[in-house]
Scaffold this motif. Sequence first.
Motif, PDB file in Angstrom:
ATOM      1  N   PRO A   1       0.772  -1.253   0.000  1.00 38.53           N
ATOM      2  CA  PRO A   1       0.000   0.000   0.000  1.00 38.53           C
ATOM      3  C   PRO A   1       0.800   1.299   0.000  1.00 38.53           C
ATOM      4  O   PRO A   1       0.253   2.344  -0.337  1.00 38.53           O
ATOM      5  N   THR A   2       2.087   1.269   0.333  1.00 40.85           N
ATOM      6  CA  THR A   2       2.791   2.549   0.534  1.00 40.85           C
ATOM      7  C   THR A   2       3.267   3.176  -0.779  1.00 40.85           C
ATOM      8  O   THR A   2       3.067   4.371  -1.007  1.00 40.85           O
ATOM      9  N   ALA A   3       3.883   2.393  -1.649  1.00 43.89           N
ATOM     10  CA  ALA A   3       4.416   2.970  -2.893  1.00 43.89           C
ATOM     11  C   ALA A   3       3.268   3.399  -3.806  1.00 43.89           C
ATOM     12  O   ALA A   3       2.404   2.587  -4.146  1.00 43.89           O
ATOM     13  N   ILE A   4       3.285   4.639  -4.221  1.00 43.59           N
ATOM     14  CA  ILE A   4       2.233   5.150  -5.119  1.00 43.59           C
ATOM     15  C   ILE A   4       2.419   4.616  -6.530  1.00 43.59           C
ATOM     16  O   ILE A   4       1.491   4.616  -7.348  1.00 43.59           O
ATOM     17  N   ASN A   5       3.608   4.110  -6.843  1.00 41.50           N
ATOM     18  CA  ASN A   5       3.914   3.657  -8.205  1.00 41.50           C
ATOM     19  C   ASN A   5       2.998   2.539  -8.690  1.00 41.50           C
ATOM     20  O   ASN A   5       2.749   2.418  -9.881  1.00 41.50           O
ATOM     21  N   LEU A   6       2.516   1.723  -7.743  1.00 42.07           N
ATOM     22  CA  LEU A   6       1.611   0.645  -8.117  1.00 42.07           C
ATOM     23  C   LEU A   6       0.323   1.246  -8.691  1.00 42.07           C
ATOM     24  O   LEU A   6      -0.166   0.811  -9.748  1.00 42.07           O
ATOM     25  N   ALA A   7      -0.194   2.262  -8.028  1.00 41.67           N
ATOM     26  CA  ALA A   7      -1.402   2.937  -8.531  1.00 41.67           C
ATOM     27  C   ALA A   7      -1.111   3.599  -9.874  1.00 41.67           C
ATOM     28  O   ALA A   7      -1.949   3.623 -10.772  1.00 41.67           O
ATOM     29  N   ARG A   8       0.104   4.100 -10.026  1.00 43.50           N
ATOM     30  CA  ARG A   8       0.474   4.761 -11.272  1.00 43.50           C
ATOM     31  C   ARG A   8       0.551   3.746 -12.420  1.00 43.50           C
ATOM     32  O   ARG A   8       0.099   4.006 -13.538  1.00 43.50           O
ATOM     33  N   GLY A   9       1.098   2.561 -12.125  1.00 44.79           N
ATOM     34  CA  GLY A   9       1.160   1.497 -13.135  1.00 44.79           C
ATOM     35  C   GLY A   9      -0.244   1.121 -13.592  1.00 44.79           C
ATOM     36  O   GLY A   9      -0.491   0.913 -14.777  1.00 44.79           O
ATOM     37  N   ILE A  10      -1.161   1.060 -12.644  1.00 43.97           N
ATOM     38  CA  ILE A  10      -2.555   0.719 -12.965  1.00 43.97           C
ATOM     39  C   ILE A  10      -3.158   1.821 -13.841  1.00 43.97           C
ATOM     40  O   ILE A  10      -3.809   1.557 -14.854  1.00 43.97           O
ATOM     41  N   ARG A  11      -2.897   3.064 -13.458  1.00 43.99           N
ATOM     42  CA  ARG A  11      -3.443   4.213 -14.209  1.00 43.99           C
ATOM     43  C   ARG A  11      -2.969   4.209 -15.665  1.00 43.99           C
ATOM     44  O   ARG A  11      -3.693   4.552 -16.579  1.00 43.99           O
ATOM     45  N   GLU A  12      -1.704   3.808 -15.849  1.00 50.15           N
ATOM     46  CA  GLU A  12      -1.130   3.790 -17.201  1.00 50.15           C
ATOM     47  C   GLU A  12      -1.923   2.902 -18.155  1.00 50.15           C
ATOM     48  O   GLU A  12      -1.989   3.159 -19.345  1.00 50.15           O
ATOM     49  N   LEU A  13      -2.498   1.808 -17.597  1.00 49.37           N
ATOM     50  CA  LEU A  13      -3.168   0.827 -18.456  1.00 49.37           C
ATOM     51  C   LEU A  13      -4.668   1.066 -18.589  1.00 49.37           C
ATOM     52  O   LEU A  13      -5.338   0.434 -19.401  1.00 49.37           O
ATOM     53  N   LYS A  14      -5.163   1.960 -17.805  1.00 50.72           N
ATOM     54  CA  LYS A  14      -6.608   2.159 -17.668  1.00 50.72           C
ATOM     55  C   LYS A  14      -7.337   2.501 -18.973  1.00 50.72           C
ATOM     56  O   LYS A  14      -8.512   2.182 -19.122  1.00 50.72           O
ATOM     57  N   HIS A  15      -6.628   3.128 -19.907  1.00 51.29           N
ATOM     58  CA  HIS A  15      -7.324   3.622 -21.097  1.00 51.29           C
ATOM     59  C   HIS A  15      -7.298   2.646 -22.268  1.00 51.29           C
ATOM     60  O   HIS A  15      -7.829   2.944 -23.329  1.00 51.29           O
ATOM     61  N   ASP A  16      -6.685   1.485 -22.082  1.00 51.83           N
ATOM     62  CA  ASP A  16      -6.570   0.542 -23.197  1.00 51.83           C
ATOM     63  C   ASP A  16      -7.242  -0.793 -22.894  1.00 51.83           C
ATOM     64  O   ASP A  16      -6.815  -1.833 -23.393  1.00 51.83           O
ATOM     65  N   LEU A  17      -8.295  -0.743 -22.095  1.00 50.06           N
ATOM     66  CA  LEU A  17      -8.899  -1.976 -21.582  1.00 50.06           C
ATOM     67  C   LEU A  17      -9.442  -2.925 -22.632  1.00 50.06           C
ATOM     68  O   LEU A  17      -9.564  -4.115 -22.385  1.00 50.06           O
ATOM     69  N   HIS A  18      -9.767  -2.397 -23.797  1.00 51.28           N
ATOM     70  CA  HIS A  18     -10.476  -3.238 -24.758  1.00 51.28           C
ATOM     71  C   HIS A  18      -9.544  -3.992 -25.710  1.00 51.28           C
ATOM     72  O   HIS A  18     -10.003  -4.739 -26.553  1.00 51.28           O
ATOM     73  N   SER A  19      -8.248  -3.792 -25.562  1.00 54.24           N
ATOM     74  CA  SER A  19      -7.331  -4.507 -26.445  1.00 54.24           C
ATOM     75  C   SER A  19      -6.138  -5.024 -25.646  1.00 54.24           C
ATOM     76  O   SER A  19      -5.372  -4.252 -25.076  1.00 54.24           O
ATOM     77  N   GLU A  20      -5.993  -6.334 -25.626  1.00 53.39           N
ATOM     78  CA  GLU A  20      -4.846  -6.909 -24.886  1.00 53.39           C
ATOM     79  C   GLU A  20      -3.527  -6.506 -25.526  1.00 53.39           C
ATOM     80  O   GLU A  20      -2.515  -6.339 -24.838  1.00 53.39           O
TER      81      GLU A  20
END
Length: 330
Positions: free
Chosen positions: A95-114
């Motif tokens: 939970p402490t490193a914000i980078n994990l949330a940032r990694g998730i955010r990076e992928l958020k806009h391409d959900l429909h194509s693997e």
Amino acid sequence: MIADGKYLTALWYDGESESVLYIDQTLLPHQLIIRKMITFEDGLRAIRWLEVRGAPLIGVAGAFALWLGMRESAGRGAPEERFNTLAERLLATRPTAINLARGIRELKHDLHSETLLLQRAITFREEEIERCRRIGMNGVPIIRALAHKKSDGVVNILTHCNAGWLACVDYGTALAPIYLAHNEGIKVHVWVDETRPLNQGSRLTAYELEEHGVPCTVITDNAGGLLMQRGEVDLVIVGADRITRNGDVANKTGTYLKALAAFDNGIPFYVAAPETTFDYELETGSQVPIEERHGNELQVETPDVAVRNPAFDITPARLITGYLTDKQTL
Ligand code: MRU
């Protein structure tokens, strides 16, 4: 960077096996074992059990794990729902490193194509490497200036935990300027805090520096104060897991005590981090969730005694001389 005489990064995509390969950091420095991440559960486990660790690296590993999770759950429900469930499970691991949330955010806009998800994770990895290289470039002038002031030319730098290439795919954050300074012939010597209880300093930082030929000495976590009082430390550089709006820094437990000692002794204390570690939503360090890890990591021998093991602490901005980022030195 160099490990076992060859160029390696901490984690990469392998097109042939269509999986993610990474160095298992729990086995270093004794064994250099490359593991395969084939499923989302593999990624989750690798992050949870610190096979991959360090803020920028878990951000990148998390992005690849999400891609794997989306690939294996394809056709089983709406992409948004699947993505959110996977993201929630990932965020709960560290939970402490914000980078994990940032990694998730990076992928958020391409959900429909693997294919796009994978491409985004690959690009994010490359961008993190470049950000770390820039941190190094921005930090070298500070080390060079100190070298000019020393009669023997040797700059003694203290660091805590591991904020090198293993923690960040390549280069590192705190160690990036040290590697680049060493490469250009500036004489550096690094005091490596062992970093109890999991010894990321004596196991990983010492390993990295030795492999790269940078002179270093491992010290106990509490020795730094004495060395600072005796004029044996010219500079402290640490990494960060999260930097809040007011400049407070969450980093491995023990960072705060080093900052206090450096402040008391008038020694410059720098925090090195890419922009992916800055959290613009939290105002101060008191709002950062601190990961509490299992007490058995302390290996306390007294049976049944209570043990507390917070994995990170908060260094207030007032103790920090400056921030080495990929954009500039602040
Ligand atoms: O628990 P860890 O090993 O993931 O903690 C790592 C640190 O505290 C590092 O200093 C931090 O992530 C900065 S990494 C460049």
